[in-house]
Design a protein around this motif. Sequence first.
Motif, PDB file in Angstrom:
ATOM      1  N   ARG A  77       5.888  19.966   2.477  1.00  0.00           N
ATOM      2  CA  ARG A  77       5.436  19.130   1.361  1.00  0.00           C
ATOM      3  C   ARG A  77       6.052  17.731   1.467  1.00  0.00           C
ATOM      4  N   LYS A  78       7.346  17.667   1.765  1.00  0.00           N
ATOM      5  CA  LYS A  78       8.010  16.364   1.901  1.00  0.00           C
ATOM      6  C   LYS A  78       7.425  15.553   3.051  1.00  0.00           C
ATOM      7  N   ALA A  79       7.094  16.221   4.146  1.00  0.00           N
ATOM      8  CA  ALA A  79       6.505  15.519   5.296  1.00  0.00           C
ATOM      9  C   ALA A  79       5.132  14.955   4.943  1.00  0.00           C
ATOM     10  N   PHE A  80       4.326  15.729   4.243  1.00  0.00           N
ATOM     11  CA  PHE A  80       3.019  15.218   3.818  1.00  0.00           C
ATOM     12  C   PHE A  80       3.192  14.001   2.903  1.00  0.00           C
ATOM     13  N   ILE A  81       4.091  14.107   1.953  1.00  0.00           N
ATOM     14  CA  ILE A  81       4.307  12.989   1.015  1.00  0.00           C
ATOM     15  C   ILE A  81       4.824  11.765   1.760  1.00  0.00           C
ATOM     16  N   TRP A  82       5.856  11.959   2.595  1.00  0.00           N
ATOM     17  CA  TRP A  82       6.424  10.809   3.291  1.00  0.00           C
ATOM     18  C   TRP A  82       5.392  10.141   4.200  1.00  0.00           C
ATOM     19  N   SER A  83       4.505  10.915   4.778  1.00  0.00           N
ATOM     20  CA  SER A  83       3.587  10.377   5.791  1.00  0.00           C
ATOM     21  C   SER A  83       2.773   9.187   5.301  1.00  0.00           C
ATOM     22  N   VAL A  84       2.566   9.056   4.000  1.00  0.00           N
ATOM     23  CA  VAL A  84       1.788   7.925   3.479  1.00  0.00           C
ATOM     24  C   VAL A  84       2.675   6.755   3.048  1.00  0.00           C
ATOM     25  N   VAL A  85       3.961   6.998   2.893  1.00  0.00           N
ATOM     26  CA  VAL A  85       4.869   5.941   2.415  1.00  0.00           C
ATOM     27  C   VAL A  85       4.948   4.755   3.372  1.00  0.00           C
ATOM     28  N   PRO A  86       5.077   4.956   4.686  1.00  0.00           N
ATOM     29  CA  PRO A  86       5.133   3.790   5.571  1.00  0.00           C
ATOM     30  C   PRO A  86       3.912   2.867   5.460  1.00  0.00           C
ATOM     31  N   ALA A  87       2.734   3.435   5.266  1.00  0.00           N
ATOM     32  CA  ALA A  87       1.545   2.592   5.069  1.00  0.00           C
ATOM     33  C   ALA A  87       1.670   1.790   3.783  1.00  0.00           C
ATOM     34  N   LEU A  88       2.244   2.392   2.767  1.00  0.00           N
ATOM     35  CA  LEU A  88       2.424   1.690   1.492  1.00  0.00           C
ATOM     36  C   LEU A  88       3.510   0.625   1.575  1.00  0.00           C
ATOM     37  N   ILE A  89       4.422   0.770   2.519  1.00  0.00           N
ATOM     38  CA  ILE A  89       5.436  -0.259   2.779  1.00  0.00           C
ATOM     39  C   ILE A  89       4.829  -1.371   3.639  1.00  0.00           C
ATOM     40  N   GLY A  90       4.086  -0.988   4.650  1.00  0.00           N
ATOM     41  CA  GLY A  90       3.532  -1.958   5.583  1.00  0.00           C
ATOM     42  C   GLY A  90       2.405  -2.800   5.018  1.00  0.00           C
ATOM     43  N   TRP A  91       1.588  -2.221   4.181  1.00  0.00           N
ATOM     44  CA  TRP A  91       0.436  -2.943   3.652  1.00  0.00           C
ATOM     45  C   TRP A  91       0.819  -4.241   2.946  1.00  0.00           C
ATOM     46  N   PRO A  92       1.799  -4.241   2.025  1.00  0.00           N
ATOM     47  CA  PRO A  92       2.160  -5.518   1.384  1.00  0.00           C
ATOM     48  C   PRO A  92       2.690  -6.562   2.372  1.00  0.00           C
ATOM     49  N   ALA A  93       3.193  -6.100   3.496  1.00  0.00           N
ATOM     50  CA  ALA A  93       3.708  -7.042   4.499  1.00  0.00           C
ATOM     51  C   ALA A  93       2.590  -7.884   5.092  1.00  0.00           C
ATOM     52  N   THR A  94       1.353  -7.457   4.915  1.00  0.00           N
ATOM     53  CA  THR A  94       0.234  -8.220   5.468  1.00  0.00           C
ATOM     54  C   THR A  94      -0.193  -9.368   4.559  1.00  0.00           C
ATOM     55  N   PHE A  95       0.338  -9.418   3.336  1.00  0.00           N
ATOM     56  CA  PHE A  95      -0.091 -10.494   2.441  1.00  0.00           C
ATOM     57  C   PHE A  95       1.033 -11.117   1.608  1.00  0.00           C
ATOM     58  N   THR A  96       2.279 -10.768   1.882  1.00  0.00           N
ATOM     59  CA  THR A  96       3.382 -11.379   1.146  1.00  0.00           C
ATOM     60  C   THR A  96       3.991 -12.515   1.967  1.00  0.00           C
ATOM     61  N   ASP A  97       4.928 -13.212   1.353  1.00  0.00           N
ATOM     62  CA  ASP A  97       5.660 -14.286   2.032  1.00  0.00           C
ATOM     63  C   ASP A  97       6.236 -13.752   3.338  1.00  0.00           C
ATOM     64  N   HIS A  98       6.169 -14.577   4.384  1.00  0.00           N
ATOM     65  CA  HIS A  98       6.577 -14.136   5.719  1.00  0.00           C
ATOM     66  C   HIS A  98       8.004 -13.602   5.775  1.00  0.00           C
ATOM     67  N   SER A  99       8.948 -14.258   5.125  1.00  0.00           N
ATOM     68  CA  SER A  99      10.333 -13.782   5.213  1.00  0.00           C
ATOM     69  C   SER A  99      10.491 -12.426   4.535  1.00  0.00           C
ATOM     70  N   ILE A 100       9.805 -12.223   3.443  1.00  0.00           N
ATOM     71  CA  ILE A 100       9.861 -10.929   2.748  1.00  0.00           C
ATOM     72  C   ILE A 100       9.149  -9.869   3.594  1.00  0.00           C
ATOM     73  N   ALA A 101       8.025 -10.235   4.177  1.00  0.00           N
ATOM     74  CA  ALA A 101       7.252  -9.283   4.973  1.00  0.00           C
ATOM     75  C   ALA A 101       8.061  -8.744   6.141  1.00  0.00           C
ATOM     76  N   GLY A 102       8.746  -9.634   6.849  1.00  0.00           N
ATOM     77  CA  GLY A 102       9.542  -9.195   7.996  1.00  0.00           C
ATOM     78  C   GLY A 102      10.648  -8.234   7.599  1.00  0.00           C
TER      79      GLY A 102
END
Length: 154
Positions: A77-102
Motif C-alpha cells: 500500500r505504501k509503495a502504491f501511494i509513494w509511486s505518485v508522489v514524485p510526479a506531484l513533486i516534479g510537476w510544479p518544478a515545470t512552472f515555478t521559479d527556476h531556483s525553487i524548481a531546482g
Amino acid sequence: MLHSAAGSDLPRHVALLGYGGLLPFAALATLLWIQPEHTSHWTRALYGYGAVILSFVGALHWGVAMSSPMLGRLMRRKAFIWSVVPALIGWPATFTDHSIAGVLLIAGFWMQLAQDHKLVASGGLPGWYLPLRWQLSIIASACLAVSVAHGMLR
C-alpha cells in the motif's frame, strides 16, 4: 554484466539505460554555462527532464507493488501511494521559479532514494538496484545543483 559497488551483477543493458539517462542532465547543465544567452531555454529543458525522470523513478514503486510477492500488505500500500508522489513533486518544478524548481527536484530525488531504501528492505529487488540508484541520484542532483548555482550567479 557489470560489477557494481554492492558486489552483485548489474546487467549491461540496465547500466547503459541508467547511465545513458544521465546524458541529458549533463548536456543541459553544460549548455547553461557555454550558451548563457539561452539560459532560460536550457533551464526549462533541464527541469522538465528532471520532472519526467523523477516521475519515472517514482513509478518503479508502482511496478514493484504490483509484481513483488515479497511485499507485505502495508508495504505494498505504501509503495502504491509513494509511486505518485514524485510526479506531484516534479510537476510544479515545470512552472515555478527556476531556483525553487531546482531545489524541489533535488529534494524529490533524495526523498525518492529514501523510499527506495525502504522498498529494498522489504525485499524483492536485486542487489545492484540501490548502488545504481545512489550513483544516478548523485549525478542528476549535481547537474540540477549546477543549474541552481548558475541561476544564483546571474
